[in-house]
Write a protein that holds these residues in place. Structure first.
Motif, mmCIF file in Angstrom:
data_model
loop_
_atom_site.group_PDB
_atom_site.id
_atom_site.type_symbol
_atom_site.label_atom_id
_atom_site.label_comp_id
_atom_site.label_asym_id
_atom_site.label_seq_id
_atom_site.Cartn_x
_atom_site.Cartn_y
_atom_site.Cartn_z
ATOM 1 N N THR A 222 1.434 5.321 -0.270
ATOM 2 C CA THR A 222 0.859 6.663 -0.209
ATOM 3 C C THR A 222 1.988 7.656 -0.369
ATOM 4 O O THR A 222 3.150 7.355 -0.101
ATOM 5 C CB THR A 222 0.158 6.939 1.143
ATOM 6 N N ALA B 3 -5.380 3.660 9.538
ATOM 7 C CA ALA B 3 -6.628 2.907 9.681
ATOM 8 C C ALA B 3 -6.402 1.431 9.389
ATOM 9 O O ALA B 3 -6.880 0.559 10.134
ATOM 10 C CB ALA B 3 -7.694 3.477 8.742
ATOM 11 N N CYS B 4 -5.662 1.131 8.334
ATOM 12 C CA CYS B 4 -5.366 -0.272 8.008
ATOM 13 C C CYS B 4 -4.551 -0.933 9.117
ATOM 14 O O CYS B 4 -4.842 -2.062 9.520
ATOM 15 C CB CYS B 4 -4.621 -0.364 6.680
ATOM 16 N N VAL C 28 -2.569 5.221 -2.877
ATOM 17 C CA VAL C 28 -3.467 6.289 -2.451
ATOM 18 C C VAL C 28 -2.827 7.608 -2.849
ATOM 19 O O VAL C 28 -1.727 7.936 -2.416
ATOM 20 C CB VAL C 28 -3.695 6.252 -0.917
ATOM 21 N N ALA D 52 -5.227 6.700 5.886
ATOM 22 C CA ALA D 52 -5.478 5.402 5.242
ATOM 23 C C ALA D 52 -4.536 4.341 5.789
ATOM 24 O O ALA D 52 -4.956 3.222 6.113
ATOM 25 C CB ALA D 52 -5.336 5.520 3.732
ATOM 26 N N ILE D 53 -3.273 4.682 5.905
ATOM 27 C CA ILE D 53 -2.285 3.733 6.430
ATOM 28 C C ILE D 53 -2.586 3.409 7.890
ATOM 29 O O ILE D 53 -2.601 2.237 8.292
ATOM 30 C CB ILE D 53 -0.856 4.312 6.309
ATOM 31 N N GLY E 260 -2.051 11.114 3.184
ATOM 32 C CA GLY E 260 -2.520 9.740 3.035
ATOM 33 C C GLY E 260 -2.371 8.939 4.319
ATOM 34 O O GLY E 260 -2.777 7.780 4.391
ATOM 35 N N LEU F 209 0.888 -1.164 0.000
ATOM 36 C CA LEU F 209 0.000 0.000 0.000
ATOM 37 C C LEU F 209 0.923 1.210 0.000
ATOM 38 O O LEU F 209 1.688 1.415 0.939
ATOM 39 C CB LEU F 209 -0.920 0.020 1.219
ATOM 40 N N GLY G 172 -3.372 11.536 -2.687
ATOM 41 C CA GLY G 172 -4.150 12.555 -1.993
ATOM 42 C C GLY G 172 -4.486 13.738 -2.883
ATOM 43 O O GLY G 172 -4.032 13.840 -4.024
#
Length: 124
Positions: free
Chosen positions: A5, A16-17, A91, A13-14, A10, A3, A93
Motif C-alpha cells: 500500500t 484488517a488483514c 492497494v 486494509a493492512i 491504505g 501486500l 488509495g
C-alpha cells in the motif's frame, strides 16, 4: 506474497488483514482475534493511542517508506520484475490514484503486461 500500500490511507486494509490472521496480538496483546480485540482495534484507529491512519513503523511486518503518494504501484511492478514468481497485491488509495507516478506506473504496466506481467484483475 506481498501486500503493498502507499503511504496514504491504505492502512485499514493492512490492519484488517493483520487482525484477521492474528498477527497483531504477539506485539499488541490486547488486540486479540476476539470481539473485544477487534473492538479495541477499531475504536483506537487513527487516535493518539491507537494506530495512525497511515501505515507506520509500528505495524508488524511493514516496511515503512513513507513520503510522497504515488509510488505503491511502481514498487509492486518492481517487486514482480525482481522476482517473477512473486504474487503481489497492491492497494492504491483515492489520493494516490490521482498522482503522476501512479499514472506512469499504469502506463508502464499496460505496455509490459503482454510481454512480462500477467495481472489477474484490474480494478482501476
Amino acid at each position: 506474497m506481498f501486500l503493498i500500500t502507499g503511504p496514504g490511507h491504505g492502512a485499514p486494509a493492512i490492519l484488517a488483514c493483520l487482525a484477521l490472521e492474528d498477527s497483531l496480538s504477539p506485539f499488541y496483546p490486547d488486540l486479540t482475534r476476539t470481539k473485544e480485540g477487534f473492538g479495541k482495534l477499531i475504536a483506537g484507529f487513527s487516535t493518539p493511542k491507537g494506530f495512525p491512519s497511515h501505515v507506520s513503523a509500528g505495524v508488524p511486518g511493514s516496511i515503512h517508506e513513507g513520503g510522497e503518494l504515488g509510488y505503491a504501484l511502481g514498487v509492486a511492478f518492481g517487486a514482480v520484475m525482481d522476482n517473477p514468481n512473486l504474487i503481489v497485491a497492491c492497494v492504491v488509495g483515492d489520493g494516490e490514484a490521482e498522482t503522476g507516478p501512479t499514472a506512469t506506473s499504469v502506463g508502464f504496466g499496460l505496455r509490459k503486461q503482454s510481454s512480462f506481467l500477467t495481472p489477474c484483475q484490474c480494478l482501476a
